[in-house]
Design a protein around this motif. Structure first.
Motif, PDB file in Angstrom:
ATOM      1  N   GLU A 152      18.597   3.271  -2.479  1.00 13.38           N
ATOM      2  CA  GLU A 152      18.527   4.259  -1.400  1.00 13.38           C
ATOM      3  C   GLU A 152      18.250   3.601  -0.053  1.00 13.38           C
ATOM      4  N   ALA A 153      17.364   2.653  -0.060  1.00 17.18           N
ATOM      5  CA  ALA A 153      17.010   1.975   1.191  1.00 17.18           C
ATOM      6  C   ALA A 153      18.228   1.245   1.760  1.00 17.18           C
ATOM      7  N   PHE A 154      18.959   0.510   0.906  1.00 18.64           N
ATOM      8  CA  PHE A 154      20.141  -0.207   1.384  1.00 18.64           C
ATOM      9  C   PHE A 154      21.243   0.750   1.813  1.00 18.64           C
ATOM     10  N   ALA A 155      21.384   1.871   1.132  1.00 17.24           N
ATOM     11  CA  ALA A 155      22.376   2.868   1.532  1.00 17.24           C
ATOM     12  C   ALA A 155      22.038   3.401   2.925  1.00 17.24           C
ATOM     13  N   HIS A 156      20.774   3.650   3.170  1.00 14.41           N
ATOM     14  CA  HIS A 156      20.336   4.131   4.481  1.00 14.41           C
ATOM     15  C   HIS A 156      20.614   3.076   5.552  1.00 14.41           C
ATOM     16  N   PRO A 195      13.587   3.704  -3.570  1.00 10.27           N
ATOM     17  CA  PRO A 195      14.259   2.727  -4.427  1.00 10.27           C
ATOM     18  C   PRO A 195      15.185   1.856  -3.559  1.00 10.27           C
ATOM     19  N   ALA A 196      15.388   0.629  -3.959  1.00  8.08           N
ATOM     20  CA  ALA A 196      16.178  -0.319  -3.167  1.00  8.08           C
ATOM     21  C   ALA A 196      17.576   0.216  -2.886  1.00  8.08           C
ATOM     22  N   LYS A 227       0.833  -1.206   0.000  1.00  7.61           N
ATOM     23  CA  LYS A 227       0.000   0.000   0.000  1.00  7.61           C
ATOM     24  C   LYS A 227       0.867   1.255   0.000  1.00  7.61           C
ATOM     25  N   SER A 228       1.975   1.236   0.742  1.00  6.39           N
ATOM     26  CA  SER A 228       2.888   2.383   0.772  1.00  6.39           C
ATOM     27  C   SER A 228       3.513   2.623  -0.589  1.00  6.39           C
ATOM     28  N   ILE A 229       3.908   1.551  -1.249  1.00  2.00           N
ATOM     29  CA  ILE A 229       4.512   1.673  -2.579  1.00  2.00           C
ATOM     30  C   ILE A 229       3.492   2.231  -3.559  1.00  2.00           C
ATOM     31  N   GLU A 230       2.261   1.715  -3.498  1.00  8.81           N
ATOM     32  CA  GLU A 230       1.199   2.215  -4.386  1.00  8.81           C
ATOM     33  C   GLU A 230       0.917   3.699  -4.152  1.00  8.81           C
TER      34      GLU A 230
END
Length: 94
Positions: free
Chosen positions: A78-82, A75-76, A66-69
């Protein structure tokens, strides 16, 4: 898992409690009947934990979808960098 073979009346459970616990703790849930009607499912704690963990994971996936929609995702890369940054920070502070 064949629940149709593991249907027992409450009187069986009362008379064979140790045997019943052995069975359900080996991963075979049992349907308990009363007056010929299914009333409950008896399962071992490990099976219950797996079930509840699976339900929690499905809820998380649903919320994420639902959050993605709604355009709220990252983006993956950015998420992995964080995540990597948070891990480095935790190591430096710990």
């Amino acid at each position: 898992m064949r629940l149709s073979q593991d249907i027992k009346p409450i009187s069986y459970v009362k008379a064979n409690s140790a045997k019943v616990l052995d069975q359900v703790n080996q991963g075979s849930p049992m349907i308990i009947t009363q007056n010929g009607e299914a009333q409950a499912v008896l399962m071992g704690i490990k099976t219950y934990e797996r079930l509840t963990e699976g339900i929690a994971l499905l809820k998380i996936l649903s919320i994420s979808e639902k959050s993605i929609e709604a355009g709220e995702g990252l983006p993956a890369t950015e998420a992995f960098a964080h995540i990597r940054s948070s891990i480095k920070e935790a190591k430096n502070n710990g």
